[in-house]
Design a protein around this motif. Structure first.
Motif, PDB file in Angstrom:
ATOM      1  N   GLY A  43     -17.022  33.905  29.156  1.00 32.69           N
ATOM      2  CA  GLY A  43     -17.966  34.813  29.786  1.00 32.69           C
ATOM      3  C   GLY A  43     -17.504  36.264  29.729  1.00 32.69           C
ATOM      4  O   GLY A  43     -18.317  37.191  29.631  1.00 32.69           O
ATOM      5  N   ALA A  44     -16.180  36.452  29.768  1.00 26.78           N
ATOM      6  CA  ALA A  44     -15.626  37.809  29.695  1.00 26.78           C
ATOM      7  C   ALA A  44     -15.963  38.457  28.352  1.00 26.78           C
ATOM      8  O   ALA A  44     -16.238  39.664  28.278  1.00 26.78           O
ATOM      9  CB  ALA A  44     -14.118  37.765  29.908  1.00 26.78           C
ATOM     10  N   ASP A  45     -15.949  37.648  27.276  1.00 31.05           N
ATOM     11  CA  ASP A  45     -16.298  38.174  25.947  1.00 31.05           C
ATOM     12  C   ASP A  45     -17.765  38.606  25.918  1.00 31.05           C
ATOM     13  O   ASP A  45     -18.105  39.673  25.388  1.00 31.05           O
ATOM     14  CB  ASP A  45     -16.063  37.113  24.871  1.00 31.05           C
ATOM     15  CG  ASP A  45     -14.584  36.850  24.651  1.00 31.05           C
ATOM     16  OD1 ASP A  45     -13.868  37.788  24.292  1.00 31.05           O
ATOM     17  OD2 ASP A  45     -14.163  35.706  24.867  1.00 31.05           O
ATOM     18  N   THR A  61      -9.104  26.956  19.296  1.00 31.45           N
ATOM     19  CA  THR A  61      -8.901  26.251  20.566  1.00 31.45           C
ATOM     20  C   THR A  61      -8.161  27.119  21.565  1.00 31.45           C
ATOM     21  O   THR A  61      -8.402  27.056  22.775  1.00 31.45           O
ATOM     22  CB  THR A  61      -8.110  24.948  20.320  1.00 31.45           C
ATOM     23  OG1 THR A  61      -8.796  24.155  19.349  1.00 31.45           O
ATOM     24  CG2 THR A  61      -7.966  24.155  21.613  1.00 31.45           C
ATOM     25  N   PHE A  62      -7.258  27.936  21.058  1.00 25.16           N
ATOM     26  CA  PHE A  62      -6.436  28.759  21.940  1.00 25.16           C
ATOM     27  C   PHE A  62      -7.036  30.152  22.203  1.00 25.16           C
ATOM     28  O   PHE A  62      -6.431  30.958  22.891  1.00 25.16           O
ATOM     29  CB  PHE A  62      -5.033  28.909  21.332  1.00 25.16           C
ATOM     30  CG  PHE A  62      -4.324  27.593  21.178  1.00 25.16           C
ATOM     31  CD1 PHE A  62      -3.740  26.979  22.274  1.00 25.16           C
ATOM     32  CD2 PHE A  62      -4.281  26.958  19.935  1.00 25.16           C
ATOM     33  CE1 PHE A  62      -3.091  25.754  22.127  1.00 25.16           C
ATOM     34  CE2 PHE A  62      -3.632  25.742  19.793  1.00 25.16           C
ATOM     35  CZ  PHE A  62      -3.044  25.128  20.882  1.00 25.16           C
ATOM     36  N   ASN A  63      -8.185  30.389  21.623  1.00 26.74           N
ATOM     37  CA  ASN A  63      -8.836  31.684  21.868  1.00 26.74           C
ATOM     38  C   ASN A  63     -10.351  31.512  21.695  1.00 26.74           C
ATOM     39  O   ASN A  63     -10.941  31.966  20.728  1.00 26.74           O
ATOM     40  CB  ASN A  63      -8.294  32.748  20.906  1.00 26.74           C
ATOM     41  CG  ASN A  63      -8.728  34.146  21.299  1.00 26.74           C
ATOM     42  OD1 ASN A  63      -9.217  34.381  22.397  1.00 26.74           O
ATOM     43  ND2 ASN A  63      -8.532  35.105  20.399  1.00 26.74           N
ATOM     44  N   GLU A  64     -10.957  30.861  22.673  1.00 29.73           N
ATOM     45  CA  GLU A  64     -12.379  30.574  22.606  1.00 29.73           C
ATOM     46  C   GLU A  64     -13.191  31.692  23.265  1.00 29.73           C
ATOM     47  O   GLU A  64     -12.658  32.501  24.034  1.00 29.73           O
ATOM     48  CB  GLU A  64     -12.671  29.240  23.308  1.00 29.73           C
ATOM     49  CG  GLU A  64     -12.023  28.039  22.639  1.00 29.73           C
ATOM     50  CD  GLU A  64     -12.353  26.738  23.348  1.00 29.73           C
ATOM     51  OE1 GLU A  64     -12.749  26.816  24.536  1.00 29.73           O
ATOM     52  OE2 GLU A  64     -12.225  25.669  22.737  1.00 29.73           O
ATOM     53  N   GLU A  79      -2.392  37.466  20.505  1.00 34.99           N
ATOM     54  CA  GLU A  79      -1.056  37.479  19.903  1.00 34.99           C
ATOM     55  C   GLU A  79      -0.186  36.384  20.519  1.00 34.99           C
ATOM     56  O   GLU A  79      -0.378  35.971  21.661  1.00 34.99           O
ATOM     57  CB  GLU A  79      -0.390  38.842  20.132  1.00 34.99           C
ATOM     58  CG  GLU A  79      -1.172  40.042  19.607  1.00 34.99           C
ATOM     59  CD  GLU A  79      -1.030  40.199  18.098  1.00 34.99           C
ATOM     60  OE1 GLU A  79      -0.242  39.457  17.489  1.00 34.99           O
ATOM     61  OE2 GLU A  79      -1.736  41.072  17.551  1.00 34.99           O
ATOM     62  N   THR A  80       0.798  35.912  19.721  1.00 37.17           N
ATOM     63  CA  THR A  80       1.784  34.945  20.223  1.00 37.17           C
ATOM     64  C   THR A  80       3.180  35.529  20.028  1.00 37.17           C
ATOM     65  O   THR A  80       3.361  36.567  19.394  1.00 37.17           O
ATOM     66  CB  THR A  80       1.685  33.608  19.477  1.00 37.17           C
ATOM     67  OG1 THR A  80       2.111  33.793  18.114  1.00 37.17           O
ATOM     68  CG2 THR A  80       0.264  33.073  19.505  1.00 37.17           C
ATOM     69  N   PHE A  89      -4.231  33.987  17.075  1.00 36.68           N
ATOM     70  CA  PHE A  89      -5.464  33.219  17.245  1.00 36.68           C
ATOM     71  C   PHE A  89      -6.626  34.218  17.352  1.00 36.68           C
ATOM     72  O   PHE A  89      -6.713  34.988  18.301  1.00 36.68           O
ATOM     73  CB  PHE A  89      -5.389  32.339  18.485  1.00 36.68           C
ATOM     74  CG  PHE A  89      -4.290  31.324  18.425  1.00 36.68           C
ATOM     75  CD1 PHE A  89      -4.438  30.180  17.644  1.00 36.68           C
ATOM     76  CD2 PHE A  89      -3.105  31.519  19.121  1.00 36.68           C
ATOM     77  CE1 PHE A  89      -3.414  29.241  17.578  1.00 36.68           C
ATOM     78  CE2 PHE A  89      -2.076  30.585  19.049  1.00 36.68           C
ATOM     79  CZ  PHE A  89      -2.227  29.443  18.274  1.00 36.68           C
ATOM     80  N   ASP A  90      -7.468  34.193  16.337  1.00 35.72           N
ATOM     81  CA  ASP A  90      -8.557  35.162  16.265  1.00 35.72           C
ATOM     82  C   ASP A  90      -9.895  34.530  16.629  1.00 35.72           C
ATOM     83  O   ASP A  90     -10.098  33.323  16.460  1.00 35.72           O
ATOM     84  CB  ASP A  90      -8.672  35.733  14.847  1.00 35.72           C
ATOM     85  CG  ASP A  90      -7.428  36.514  14.447  1.00 35.72           C
ATOM     86  OD1 ASP A  90      -6.767  37.052  15.351  1.00 35.72           O
ATOM     87  OD2 ASP A  90      -7.147  36.589  13.233  1.00 35.72           O
TER      88      ASP A  90
END
Length: 209
Positions: A145-147, A139-142, A74-75, A82-83
């Motif tokens: 490793g956490a994903d 670009t803002f939600n790539e 969210e922004t 950014f999904d």
């Protein structure tokens, strides 16, 4: 002369009594030794045979799962997000195992009773192979490793639920009971009794886990 004959007669009876006592004590000694030896031999044999039963029982299964992973960043600007998402295909090899070397038991040699005191719980191992398809990010939600860690956790949780609903665990338990029942066959063949949870084990269903 009469006194001499009387003493001789008494000596004869003393000899007879002593001989009888020696024979009686000898019989008791050798009989007790034999019984003790038999009990020790039976106990040693049962311990060895139970040790032979103590192997690892493994039941294997394969599961496939398809997940859709989505994440939104969210922004502060209304409507601007950014999904990232991906179609995740999981193929997993699953094993349910029981380590029978961890079974504990007590042996009552005098009464010829073997009592199972503990049966280990199953160990479930999930080895997933995860592949990603139709991956979308910005670009803002790539993807990070956490994903991947989160997807891996979700995959295992989803697979665990499917395993619970499947027959894999029940099949594994049936194999466990079959292996444990070998102990009953062994003890019964030697004139001993097998017990678990206060029950005498005569058939597999008596082993209520």
């Amino acid at each position: 002369m009469g006194l001499f004959n009387g003493l001789t007669e008494i000596r004869k009876w003393i000899v007879v009594v002593l001989l009888g006592l020696v024979l009686f004590l000898g019989y008791k000694f050798f009989t007790a030794t034999s019984q003790t030896s038999t009990i020790e031999s039976d106990t040693s044999l049962i311990q060895q045979q139970i040790k032979n039963v103590g192997k690892l029982v493994v039941t294997e299964g394969h599961f496939a799962e398809v997940l859709t992973y989505k994440d939104r960043k969210e922004t502060y600007i209304p409507g601007l997000n950014f999904d990232k998402k991906a179609l995740v295909v999981i193929n997993a090899d699953v094993t349910v195992s029981f380590d029978l070397s961890l079974v504990t038991y007590d042996i009552d040699a005098e009464n010829k009773i073997v009592t199972i005191t503990n049966i280990p719980k199953e160990e479930i191992k999930i080895s997933p192979e995860i592949k990603y398809y139709n991956t979308e990010s910005s670009t803002f939600n790539e993807f990070t490793g956490a994903d991947h860690n989160k997807i891996n956790k979700l995959a295992k949780e989803s697979l665990a639920k499917r395993i619970e609903k499947s027959t894999l665990k029940s099949n594994a338990k049936n194999r466990l009971l079959s292996e444990l029942f070998k102990m009953q066959i062994l003890t019964n063949s030697m004139g001993w009794t097998l017990q678990y949870n206060g029950n005498v084990i005569q058939k597999e269903t008596d082993l209520k886990l």
